[in-house]
Design a protein around this motif. Structure first.
Motif, short mmCIF file in Angstrom:
data_model
loop_
_atom_site.label_atom_id
_atom_site.label_comp_id
_atom_site.label_asym_id
_atom_site.label_seq_id
_atom_site.Cartn_x
_atom_site.Cartn_y
_atom_site.Cartn_z
N LEU A 74 -54.77 22.80 -5.58
CA LEU A 74 -55.30 21.55 -5.10
C LEU A 74 -56.59 21.80 -4.48
O LEU A 74 -57.44 20.91 -4.69
N SER A 75 -56.80 22.87 -3.52
CA SER A 75 -57.99 22.94 -3.00
C SER A 75 -59.26 22.95 -3.90
O SER A 75 -60.29 22.61 -3.53
N GLU A 76 -59.15 23.56 -4.92
CA GLU A 76 -60.29 23.33 -6.18
C GLU A 76 -60.55 22.21 -6.38
O GLU A 76 -61.89 21.91 -6.46
N TYR A 77 -59.82 21.57 -6.73
CA TYR A 77 -60.10 19.96 -7.23
C TYR A 77 -60.65 19.24 -5.76
O TYR A 77 -61.57 18.26 -6.07
N GLU A 78 -60.04 19.64 -4.67
CA GLU A 78 -60.39 18.95 -3.51
C GLU A 78 -61.89 18.99 -3.27
O GLU A 78 -62.63 18.33 -2.67
N GLY A 79 -62.33 20.27 -3.67
CA GLY A 79 -63.71 20.60 -3.46
C GLY A 79 -64.67 19.74 -4.36
O GLY A 79 -65.86 19.73 -4.14
N VAL A 80 -64.01 19.28 -5.43
CA VAL A 80 -64.81 18.36 -6.22
C VAL A 80 -64.57 16.84 -5.89
O VAL A 80 -65.85 16.13 -5.78
N TYR A 81 -63.46 16.43 -5.49
CA TYR A 81 -63.25 15.13 -5.38
C TYR A 81 -63.08 14.81 -3.80
O TYR A 81 -62.54 13.48 -3.46
N GLY A 82 -62.85 15.74 -2.80
CA GLY A 82 -62.84 15.57 -1.49
C GLY A 82 -61.24 15.43 -1.17
O GLY A 82 -60.36 15.63 -2.20
N LYS A 83 -60.87 15.51 -0.07
CA LYS A 83 -59.68 15.58 0.70
C LYS A 83 -59.47 14.56 1.76
O LYS A 83 -60.36 14.59 2.47
N GLY A 84 -58.33 13.90 1.76
CA GLY A 84 -58.24 12.77 2.79
C GLY A 84 -57.41 13.66 4.07
O GLY A 84 -56.58 14.36 3.84
N GLN A 85 -57.95 13.50 5.36
CA GLN A 85 -57.31 14.03 6.55
C GLN A 85 -55.98 13.70 6.55
O GLN A 85 -55.10 14.60 7.13
N GLN B 290 -48.81 14.17 -1.22
CA GLN B 290 -49.85 13.48 -0.89
C GLN B 290 -51.24 13.82 -1.18
O GLN B 290 -51.94 12.99 -1.64
N ARG B 291 -51.62 15.22 -1.45
CA ARG B 291 -52.78 15.76 -1.63
C ARG B 291 -53.18 15.32 -3.10
O ARG B 291 -54.25 14.97 -3.62
N LEU B 292 -52.00 15.50 -4.12
CA LEU B 292 -52.24 15.43 -5.61
C LEU B 292 -52.63 13.58 -5.68
O LEU B 292 -53.21 13.13 -6.31
N MET B 293 -51.60 12.91 -5.02
CA MET B 293 -51.98 11.45 -5.36
C MET B 293 -53.20 11.18 -4.77
O MET B 293 -53.93 10.35 -5.27
N GLY B 294 -53.82 11.66 -3.52
CA GLY B 294 -55.10 11.35 -3.00
C GLY B 294 -56.11 11.96 -4.09
O GLY B 294 -57.34 11.10 -4.27
N LEU B 295 -55.88 12.93 -4.73
CA LEU B 295 -57.03 13.55 -5.74
C LEU B 295 -57.02 12.76 -6.79
O LEU B 295 -58.10 12.30 -7.29
N ILE B 296 -55.90 12.26 -7.51
CA ILE B 296 -56.14 11.14 -8.38
C ILE B 296 -56.60 9.96 -8.10
O ILE B 296 -57.38 9.48 -8.96
#
Length: 169
Positions: free
Chosen positions: A111-122, A129-135
Motif C-alpha cells: 500500500l505504501s508504494e501506491y500511497e507514494g504516488v497517490y498520497g495517504k489520508g491521515q 481504509q488505505r485501499l479505499m482511500g487509494l482508489i
C-alpha cells in the motif's frame, strides 16, 4: 528459408518481459479484450500453473496503456482508444508462509508504494481504509476508473486455513 526461433518463457510470468525480450507468446489477447469490454468484475480460479499470473500481468500492461507491447497481437487490431488507467496491482505471492503480523507488514509495504504516488489520508489506518482511500484518490487525480488487480490472492490464506483459531473452532 531461415526460420525465426524464439525461446519458451519458462518461469517468466510477466507479459512485458515476454514481449520485450521476444519470447514465444501464444496470443490470447482477443480473450483479454472480450473480458475487459464485456465484464465489470472478473474472478479467476483456475488450477495451478494455468497462466493466472501471466494473465494478470497482461491486464496490467493493457490497462496501463502499453500499446507497444501488443504490436502484432489481436489486441492491436481490436483496441482503438488505448486509455491509460491507474492500476493498483497487488502480487500476494510474496505473502506465502507468513503469520498475521508478517501479512500486515506485507500489505503495508504494498500500500505504501501506491500511497507514494497517490498520497495517504491521515484518517486511513487499516489496510481496508488505505485501499479505499487509494482508489478514491487515484480516481480523483486521474479522472479515470481505477483497476485493481490481485494476483495470488490465496497465498496467505492457504497457510492459515487449517489452524483452529482461524476457523473459529
Amino acid at each position: 528459408m531461415e526460420t525465426l526461433q524464439r525461446l519458451y518463457p519458462i518461469g517468466i510470468q510477466t507479459f512485458s518481459e515476454i514481449r520485450e525480450k521476444n519470447y514465444l507468446y501464444i496470443d490470447k489477447t482477443e480473450y483479454v479484450y472480450r473480458m475487459t469490454h464485456f465484464a465489470k468484475y472478473v474472478f479467476l480460479s483456475r488450477p495451478r500453473r494455468f497462466g493466472k499470473s501471466l494473465l494478470t500481468s497482461t491486464l496490467h500492461s493493457y490497462f496501463s496503456g502499453r500499446k507497444d507491447l501488443f504490436q502484432g497481437l489481436a489486441m492491436e487490431r481490436l483496441e482503438k482508444e488505448w486509455i491509460e488507467y491507474p492500476v493498483l496491482h497487488f502480487d500476494m505471492s510474496t505473502a506465502k508462509h507468513v503469520d498475521k503480523e508478517q501479512l500486515l507488514q506485507e500489505l503495508n509495504l504494498k500500500l505504501s508504494e501506491y500511497e507514494g504516488v497517490y498520497g495517504k489520508g491521515q484518517e486511513e489506518i487499516n489496510p481496508n481504509q488505505r485501499l479505499m482511500g487509494l482508489i478514491k484518490r487515484a480516481y480523483e487525480q486521474t479522472g479515470r476508473q481505477v483497476v485493481v488487480l490481485i494476483d495470488e490472492y490465496d497465498a496467505p490464506l492457504l497457510d492459515v486455513v487449517h489452524e483452529k483459531e482461524n476457523l473459529g473452532v
